[in-house]
Design a protein around this motif. Structure first.
Motif, PDB file in Angstrom:
ATOM      1  N   PRO A 282       0.808  -1.225   0.000  1.00 23.06           N
ATOM      2  CA  PRO A 282       0.000   0.000   0.000  1.00 23.06           C
ATOM      3  C   PRO A 282       0.844   1.279   0.000  1.00 23.06           C
ATOM      4  CG  PRO A 282      -0.954  -1.605   1.489  1.00 23.06           C
ATOM      5  CD  PRO A 282       0.399  -2.143   1.073  1.00 23.06           C
ATOM      6  N   ALA A 283       1.990   1.262   0.661  1.00 21.18           N
ATOM      7  CA  ALA A 283       2.876   2.438   0.663  1.00 21.18           C
ATOM      8  C   ALA A 283       3.477   2.654  -0.726  1.00 21.18           C
ATOM      9  CB  ALA A 283       3.977   2.273   1.706  1.00 21.18           C
ATOM     10  N   LEU A 284       3.788   1.569  -1.418  1.00 19.41           N
ATOM     11  CA  LEU A 284       4.290   1.695  -2.793  1.00 19.41           C
ATOM     12  C   LEU A 284       3.212   2.307  -3.690  1.00 19.41           C
ATOM     13  CD1 LEU A 284       6.155  -1.704  -3.105  1.00 19.41           C
ATOM     14  CD2 LEU A 284       7.215   0.562  -3.214  1.00 19.41           C
ATOM     15  N   GLN A 285       1.964   1.883  -3.486  1.00 19.87           N
ATOM     16  CA  GLN A 285       0.868   2.466  -4.270  1.00 19.87           C
ATOM     17  C   GLN A 285       0.729   3.953  -3.986  1.00 19.87           C
ATOM     18  OE1 GLN A 285      -3.063   0.745  -5.205  1.00 19.87           O
ATOM     19  NE2 GLN A 285      -3.863   2.368  -3.878  1.00 19.87           N
ATOM     20  N   GLN A 286       0.827   4.333  -2.716  1.00 19.36           N
ATOM     21  CA  GLN A 286       0.702   5.752  -2.367  1.00 19.36           C
ATOM     22  C   GLN A 286       1.827   6.563  -3.015  1.00 19.36           C
ATOM     23  OE1 GLN A 286       0.148   6.521   1.811  1.00 19.36           O
ATOM     24  NE2 GLN A 286       0.401   8.724   1.551  1.00 19.36           N
TER      25      GLN A 286
ATOM     26  N   GLU B  92       1.231   9.563  -5.755  1.00 21.23           N
ATOM     27  CA  GLU B  92       1.704  10.923  -5.512  1.00 21.23           C
ATOM     28  C   GLU B  92       2.775  11.390  -6.495  1.00 21.23           C
ATOM     29  OE1 GLU B  92       2.772  11.294  -1.370  1.00 21.23           O
ATOM     30  OE2 GLU B  92       0.809  10.560  -0.730  1.00 21.23           O
ATOM     31  N   LEU B  93       3.692  10.503  -6.891  1.00 22.09           N
ATOM     32  CA  LEU B  93       4.833  10.937  -7.711  1.00 22.09           C
ATOM     33  C   LEU B  93       4.886  10.315  -9.101  1.00 22.09           C
ATOM     34  CD1 LEU B  93       7.729  10.939  -5.065  1.00 22.09           C
ATOM     35  CD2 LEU B  93       6.282  12.850  -5.791  1.00 22.09           C
ATOM     36  N   GLY B  94       4.109   9.267  -9.342  1.00 19.27           N
ATOM     37  CA  GLY B  94       4.186   8.559 -10.619  1.00 19.27           C
ATOM     38  C   GLY B  94       3.780   9.423 -11.794  1.00 19.27           C
ATOM     39  N   GLY B  95       4.440   9.178 -12.928  1.00 16.61           N
ATOM     40  CA  GLY B  95       4.136   9.935 -14.141  1.00 16.61           C
ATOM     41  C   GLY B  95       5.259   9.820 -15.149  1.00 16.61           C
TER      42      GLY B  95
ATOM     43  N   ALA C 165      11.001   9.095   2.225  1.00 13.30           N
ATOM     44  CA  ALA C 165      11.078   8.333   0.970  1.00 13.30           C
ATOM     45  C   ALA C 165      10.701   9.220  -0.212  1.00 13.30           C
ATOM     46  CB  ALA C 165      10.148   7.114   1.030  1.00 13.30           C
ATOM     47  N   ARG C 166       9.639   9.995  -0.056  1.00 11.94           N
ATOM     48  CA  ARG C 166       9.228  10.905  -1.140  1.00 11.94           C
ATOM     49  C   ARG C 166      10.304  11.937  -1.432  1.00 11.94           C
ATOM     50  NH1 ARG C 166       4.389  10.848   1.700  1.00 11.94           N
ATOM     51  NH2 ARG C 166       4.643  13.043   2.259  1.00 11.94           N
ATOM     52  N   ALA C 167      10.986  12.432  -0.400  1.00 15.14           N
ATOM     53  CA  ALA C 167      12.057  13.414  -0.604  1.00 15.14           C
ATOM     54  C   ALA C 167      13.222  12.796  -1.376  1.00 15.14           C
ATOM     55  CB  ALA C 167      12.530  13.962   0.748  1.00 15.14           C
ATOM     56  N   ILE C 168      13.567  11.564  -1.048  1.00 11.83           N
ATOM     57  CA  ILE C 168      14.664  10.889  -1.759  1.00 11.83           C
ATOM     58  C   ILE C 168      14.282  10.660  -3.219  1.00 11.83           C
ATOM     59  CG2 ILE C 168      15.937   8.712  -1.940  1.00 11.83           C
ATOM     60  CD1 ILE C 168      15.952   8.683   1.168  1.00 11.83           C
ATOM     61  N   ILE C 169      13.072  10.179  -3.462  1.00 11.87           N
ATOM     62  CA  ILE C 169      12.629   9.945  -4.838  1.00 11.87           C
ATOM     63  C   ILE C 169      12.566  11.278  -5.599  1.00 11.87           C
ATOM     64  CG2 ILE C 169      10.742   9.135  -6.310  1.00 11.87           C
ATOM     65  CD1 ILE C 169      12.305   6.854  -4.890  1.00 11.87           C
ATOM     66  N   SER C 170      12.031  12.310  -4.979  1.00 18.64           N
ATOM     67  CA  SER C 170      11.972  13.629  -5.631  1.00 18.64           C
ATOM     68  C   SER C 170      13.376  14.147  -5.936  1.00 18.64           C
ATOM     69  CB  SER C 170      11.221  14.631  -4.750  1.00 18.64           C
ATOM     70  OG  SER C 170       9.879  14.246  -4.621  1.00 18.64           O
TER      71      SER C 170
END
Length: 190
Positions: free
Chosen positions: A89-93, A97-100, A176-181
């Motif tokens: 579920p966290a991967l889906q979130q 939020e960031l997929g594209g 995690a979002r900050a690292i991916i961003s």
């Protein structure tokens, strides 16, 4: 004389690109907190598998090369894996939020996972926005040295593995979002 000058310029550009890449990785490493402390960045990027995997719903085959130009979080998982159930579920979130165009979470069920079992697994945990790709003969997992599950691999725009996290993690966390961003802000080297 001109070919020598071109070679010197090319070498200078390559060294600068490598230095920038190392600085980018160092800044991403410094961002790790919480579950992301398990995210191990590599000193040098590693090649990823060229093996084909089955696309969801029998839509043919694909490979990691299909994602060149995007930052990818590749997640190896299986229907029988309890930590995978917790993490999905966290991967889906993260994907929502960031997929594209710049980023994609790619889930790859490795080993014996029936398409029906994968659909049931996703339905039970409410996951609707992740691919249900399969690596039934573990070709991709084997080429990438995956020994247990789950394993998440961070892949740069050039298709190279730059970091790996063994075990489950909260991929929906701010960290995690900050690292991916931050990874999405790094241009392709080639």
């Amino acid at each position: 004389m001109r070919p020598v000058r071109s070679l010197i310029l090319y070498m200078a550009l390559m060294l600068t690109a490598n230095a920038a890449s190392a600085a980018d990785i160092a800044s991403l490493e410094a961002m790790r907190e919480g579950d992301m402390k398990k995210l191990a960045f590599h000193v040098e990027p590693r090649p990823t598998s060229e093996a084909a995997f089955q696309l969801a719903d029998g839509a043919g085959t694909g490979s990691l090369a299909d994602y060149r130009g995007k930052v990818v979080l590749l997640n190896f998982w299986a229907t029988w894996c309890a930590p995978c159930r917790k993490e999905m579920p966290a991967l889906q979130q993260l994907q929502t939020e960031l997929g594209g165009d710049d980023f994609q979470v790619v889930t790859l069920a490795t080993g014996r996972n029936s398409p029906e079992g994968i659909v049931k697994f996703f339905d039970e945990i409410g996951v609707t926005d992740l691919p249900r790709h399969q690596d039934p003969k573990q070709a991709v997992a084997r080429e990438m040295g995956v020994m247990g599950l789950p394993v998440s691999v961070l892949i740069d725009r050039d298709g190279r593995e730059i970091a790996r996290l063994i075990g489950d993690a909260d991929w929906a966390s701010d960290n995690a979002r900050a690292i991916i961003s931050g990874m999405m802000a790094v241009p392709a080297a080639n």
